[in-house]
Design an enzyme around this catalytic site. Structure first.
Site, PDB file in Angstrom:
ATOM      1  N   GLY A 143       0.826  -1.211   0.000  1.00  0.00           N
ATOM      2  CA  GLY A 143       0.000   0.000   0.000  1.00  0.00           C
ATOM      3  C   GLY A 143       0.857   1.256   0.000  1.00  0.00           C
ATOM      4  O   GLY A 143       1.013   1.903   1.034  1.00  0.00           O
ATOM      5  N   TYR A 144       1.419   1.581  -1.130  1.00  0.00           N
ATOM      6  CA  TYR A 144       2.256   2.772  -1.253  1.00  0.00           C
ATOM      7  C   TYR A 144       1.534   3.864  -2.051  1.00  0.00           C
ATOM      8  O   TYR A 144       1.111   4.862  -1.525  1.00  0.00           O
ATOM      9  CB  TYR A 144       3.583   2.419  -1.951  1.00  0.00           C
ATOM     10  CG  TYR A 144       4.717   2.036  -1.023  1.00  0.00           C
ATOM     11  CD1 TYR A 144       4.483   1.280   0.125  1.00  0.00           C
ATOM     12  CD2 TYR A 144       6.025   2.409  -1.298  1.00  0.00           C
ATOM     13  CE1 TYR A 144       5.528   0.924   0.968  1.00  0.00           C
ATOM     14  CE2 TYR A 144       7.077   2.058  -0.457  1.00  0.00           C
ATOM     15  CZ  TYR A 144       6.825   1.312   0.672  1.00  0.00           C
ATOM     16  OH  TYR A 144       7.862   0.963   1.485  1.00  0.00           O
ATOM     17  N   SER A 145       1.394   3.646  -3.385  1.00  0.00           N
ATOM     18  CA  SER A 145       0.850   4.690  -4.263  1.00  0.00           C
ATOM     19  C   SER A 145      -0.577   5.074  -3.886  1.00  0.00           C
ATOM     20  O   SER A 145      -1.362   4.249  -3.430  1.00  0.00           O
ATOM     21  CB  SER A 145       0.834   4.200  -5.717  1.00  0.00           C
ATOM     22  OG  SER A 145       2.142   4.035  -6.171  1.00  0.00           O
ATOM     23  N   GLU A 178      13.732  -3.201  -3.423  1.00  0.00           N
ATOM     24  CA  GLU A 178      12.890  -3.494  -4.577  1.00  0.00           C
ATOM     25  C   GLU A 178      13.720  -3.347  -5.848  1.00  0.00           C
ATOM     26  O   GLU A 178      13.644  -4.154  -6.758  1.00  0.00           O
ATOM     27  CB  GLU A 178      11.689  -2.546  -4.607  1.00  0.00           C
ATOM     28  CG  GLU A 178      10.671  -2.869  -5.695  1.00  0.00           C
ATOM     29  CD  GLU A 178       9.526  -1.861  -5.779  1.00  0.00           C
ATOM     30  OE1 GLU A 178       9.548  -0.859  -5.046  1.00  0.00           O
ATOM     31  OE2 GLU A 178       8.622  -2.091  -6.593  1.00  0.00           O
ATOM     32  N   SER A 223       9.256   5.482 -11.311  1.00  0.00           N
ATOM     33  CA  SER A 223       9.338   5.521 -12.779  1.00  0.00           C
ATOM     34  C   SER A 223      10.789   5.703 -13.214  1.00  0.00           C
ATOM     35  O   SER A 223      11.635   6.144 -12.430  1.00  0.00           O
ATOM     36  CB  SER A 223       8.495   6.670 -13.323  1.00  0.00           C
ATOM     37  OG  SER A 223       9.148   7.899 -13.056  1.00  0.00           O
ATOM     38  N   GLU A 231      11.969   7.883 -15.025  1.00  0.00           N
ATOM     39  CA  GLU A 231      12.333   9.299 -14.912  1.00  0.00           C
ATOM     40  C   GLU A 231      12.821   9.584 -13.482  1.00  0.00           C
ATOM     41  O   GLU A 231      13.823  10.281 -13.281  1.00  0.00           O
ATOM     42  CB  GLU A 231      11.135  10.208 -15.240  1.00  0.00           C
ATOM     43  CG  GLU A 231      10.782  10.290 -16.729  1.00  0.00           C
ATOM     44  CD  GLU A 231       9.945   9.115 -17.214  1.00  0.00           C
ATOM     45  OE1 GLU A 231       9.561   8.265 -16.381  1.00  0.00           O
ATOM     46  OE2 GLU A 231       9.660   9.041 -18.430  1.00  0.00           O
TER      47      GLU A 231
END
Lengths: 377, 394
Positions: free
Chosen positions: B126-128, B243, B379, B381
């Site tokens: 449960g991060y984003s 990760e 991402s 980026e």
């Protein structure tokens, strides 16, 4: 030199755009492409009423005489709306074969039916092992009295489930891959011996695998000159490439606009992400690809009636731009939308999928680079 | 410096190879390549490894790790990839597990680590949140302490395989009045708690992998807080680096390139195998060379770790190049299958064979699906920002 549109052409674009805005938004697209039939006959009829099928066809056969520029205009708008109705396969390909290869009687019989929307056509050319070579055929049509007997298998025939008539390439002489000995036939999809396996494609269209098992064809099924069909196929598919390049340009513009809009509203780190220069440059590159593709659509459209080599080079060049530009714009539109770009809910993925598969249709980037290079020798 | 494997390493390779050959469940073979893996498919292989004691090569031995050298870990990964075993789910084993044994208390270690190893507990992340992706620290899911509980309200999104999860580890805001990073806590939440709703998100290839998870007055025991309140960002960053370290996926990519070559050998252009054409041969060569560079970059990182130095921000290279290679493989595979990229494999039933050769089935879906890899886990980026800032000092 003049790149401006005539009043009729501007009217045509406006009327297509308005119709699609009113009747073919993204939700309608999803509903239509996921319906049992996979297309909308009622939309098709309305296209006919608007004169879209007639627009590019010759006036003497029920058309409006608009030619390839009208096709380009229509296809760009269709690309913007992800239209799945079989306009390209019926009007551009079917109409093209008849215009360039049809006898007076065939033109008389079929072109008016295309123009008024009463006939749908699909082009059965690919074979399980033929890849992008139109002459790599194992489907055969053998002389049988005054007619032919058709046997073989065709792969991934787009729009075939909606079609009344199939245009089928088959070998009438020579060995596999010989350039001579290819012929083209009009085949009733419901004829005895034709069996189809219909399925959805990943970009929301429908296609069929088709088997021909001793299908009897009358002499008048032949389109053009026997054994000399390859040149005809190339001419017609070059016209189709022009149409699909315009379609791709339309799709790219939607992806660009959607992405620019999204990055203006999506905030991270307290600012709209569109403020980040790294993303700005990415979107500028998307813009450049969309513009270059639009230019190529125009270029090839205007060169379709030039000499054979000129035409082929133009089509291959456009197809390379379509493939490369489509890949870049599609991938970056997804990337800049982040997770949302990956979803089925947003339109982004749907345009990306259409563009990716347009790269494959009638030969991918590598195929057309090679074709272009060989023509330049 | 030496590239060759010792006789002991070679013996270890044989042992792993034989174990997989004898114990990899028959019904899973080939299945992970063709769509929809069910909950039990994900777990079956983990359970086999758990029994053998090989489920957590990254963990310290005292918590159930294997105590392998980096060479042995490398060999193990390679053998698993060769046999195309399903990838173990990272959420428990690579993400929350290390957080718990590094920052959790004894009671938490005792309670949660065994279930992670045995695959009894399925974890999700449960991060984003809808407004917090790349800018994770702006997250707004609120946890308010009331007696010996927290009351959680808010929403998480892109929660992978939450539809199967027993537990979710969550970043929650416990103090809204301080600097963003200083008001975040790391909370373990039982998915069966009243007030949690899971809604599917369908991806463009038709897959249901990710979800939205809603929290409506969810009561969470305070003992499920990891470490200290408001120190969650430290644990979150530790987890993100972990990760990244597994994300290069070199062994899997090698196997996928082998598959791609098989496909390009079967596909022909005017009678010549596709792989024999100059254009395609060059593309595969480029891909392999990219992967070789990545492999040695990863090995250098692992060698550092073996000396006790933690992977630094340069590990972002592994995420960037690893995902670029994975995406390129699917791009070339899509190209290789020609017109059979068109059929939508998910439209066919279990016993129905989509048209075209077996190897073409679902490849276009995989290509579209894999675009997620340059978006998730920070991402590409953001990974470049990390290198620019933390490595190059820009």
């Amino acid at each position: 030199m003049d790149f401006s549109y005539s009043e009729e052409q501007t009217l045509l674009r406006n009327s297509v755009a308005k119709f699609l805005a009113d009747h073919y938004d993204f939700e309608s697209y999803k509903k239509i492409s996921r319906s049992e039939a996979g297309w909308s006959r009622s939309v098709w009829k309305q296209f006919a009423e608007l004169g879209l099928m007639a627009a590019p066809l010759p006036e003497e056969f029920g058309g409006l005489g608009g030619g390839a520029v009208d096709t380009m205009i229509i296809m760009e708008e269709f690309g913007r709306a992800l239209v799945v109705e079989p306009f390209a396969s019926t009007v551009v390909v079917g109409g093209g074969f008849l215009r360039h290869g049809g006898s007076a009687a065939q033109k008389e019989k079929w072109l008016s039916k295309i123009a008024d929307g009463s006939t749908v056509m699909a082009f059965a050319f690919a074979e399980p092992e033929g890849r992008y070579n139109f002459a790599d055929l194992t489907t055969t049509a053998k002389r049988n009295g005054s007619g032919y007997t058709l046997n073989g298998q065709k792969a991934v025939v787009l729009n075939a489930p909606h079609a009344d008539v199939l245009i089928v390439s088959a070998r009438t002489a020579g060995g596999r891959r010989d350039t001579k000995g290819v012929s083209v036939f009009l085949v009733d999809r419901n004829a005895k011996g034709v069996s189809t396996r219909d399925y959805p494609t990943i970009d929301g269209q429908r296609a069929s695998e088709i088997s021909f098992d001793n299908v009897d064809l009358p002499a008048e099924a032949l389109l053009g000159t026997v054994d000399e069909g390859l040149g005809l196929i190339e001419r017609v598919t070059d016209e189709a490439i022009a149409a699909h390049t315009a379609e791709a340009a339309g799709a790219m513009k939607v992806l660009l606009d959607t992405t620019v809009e999204y990055t203006k509203t999506r905030k991270q780190f307290g600012v709209p992400i569109g403020k980040f220069q790294v993303l700005q440059h990415r979107m500028v590159d998307m813009f450049i690809q969309a513009e270059q593709t639009t230019s190529m659509a125009l270029m090839v459209t205007l060169k379709l009636d030039e000499g054979e080599t000129e035409r082929k080079k133009a089509a291959s060049a456009a197809k390379v731009q379509l493939g490369k530009g489509g890949r870049f714009v599609g991938q970056q539109a997804v990337q800049l939308h982040g997770g949302m770009g990956m979803t089925d809910e947003l339109n982004v993925g749907h345009y990306f999928k259409r563009l990716a598969l347009l790269d494959t249709l009638y030969g991918n980037v590598d195929h057309h680079l090679k074709r272009y290079a060989a023509l330049s020798d | 410096m030496d590239l060759s494997f010792s006789p002991e390493d070679e013996a270890f390779r044989r042992e792993v190879h034989e174990f997989i050959a004898n114990n990899y469940p028959e019904r899973l073979k080939g299945k992970n390549r063709r769509e929809f893996s069910e909950r039990e498919d994900f777990l079956a292989w983990q359970k086999v490894l758990y029994k053998k004691g090989w489920v957590a090569p990254l963990w310290p031995k005292e918590y159930g790790g294997t105590g392998w050298s980096i060479t042995q870990r490398y060999i193990f990964n390679e053998e698993c990839a060769r046999a195309e075993t399903p990838q173990l789910l990272a959420f428990g084993l690579s993400m929350v597990g290390p957080v718990i044994y590094t920052f959790g208390n004894e009671a938490q270690k005792k309670r949660f680590l065994p279930g992670i190893l045995s695959a009894e507990d399925w974890w999700c992340q449960g991060y984003s949140e809808p407004g917090s992706g790349s800018d994770l620290a702006s997250l707004r899911t609120r946890a308010v302490r009331e007696g010996d509980h927290y009351i959680v309200n808010g929403q998480k999104t892109w929660t992978t395989l939450a539809q199967y999860a027993d537990w979710i580890f969550c970043l929650v805001r416990t103090d809204p009045n301080v600097k963003q990073q200083e008001g975040i806590s790391f909370l373990l939440i039982d998915m069966k708690t009243p007030g949690i709703t899971v809604k599917p998100i369908i991806l463009m290839d038709g897959a249901h992998e990710v979800n939205e998870v809603f929290f409506d007055n969810v009561k969470v025991p305070a003992e499920n807080l990891i470490g200290e309140e408001n120190k969650g960002w430290t644990y979150a960053k530790f987890l993100l680096v972990n990760e990244r370290s597994g994300i290069a996926g070199v062994a899997r990519s090698k196997k996928q390139i082998e598959r791609l070559k098989e496909i390009a050998t079967s596909e022909t252009v005017d009678g010549t195998p596709l792989i024999g054409t100059d254009e395609f041969a060059r593309k595969i060569a480029e891909l392999e060379i990219d992967l070789t560079a990545l492999e040695f970059t990863e090995l250098r990182t692992l060698a550092q770790e073996a000396k006790g130095k933690h992977a630094g921000p340069e590990s972002s290279i592994l995420k960037i190049k690893g995902t670029e290679v994975q995406q390129r493989i699917t791009e070339l595979t899509l190209e290789a299958v020609g017109y059979y990229a068109f059929p939508y494999a998910r439209a066919f039933g279990d016993n129905e064979f989509p048209p075209g050769p077996d190897y073409a089935v679902g490849q276009s879906g995989t290509y579209f699906n894999m675009r997620k890899t340059s978006i998730y886990g920070g991402s590409n980026e953001i990974q470049r920002n990390i290198i620019a800032k933390a490595v190059l000092g820009l």
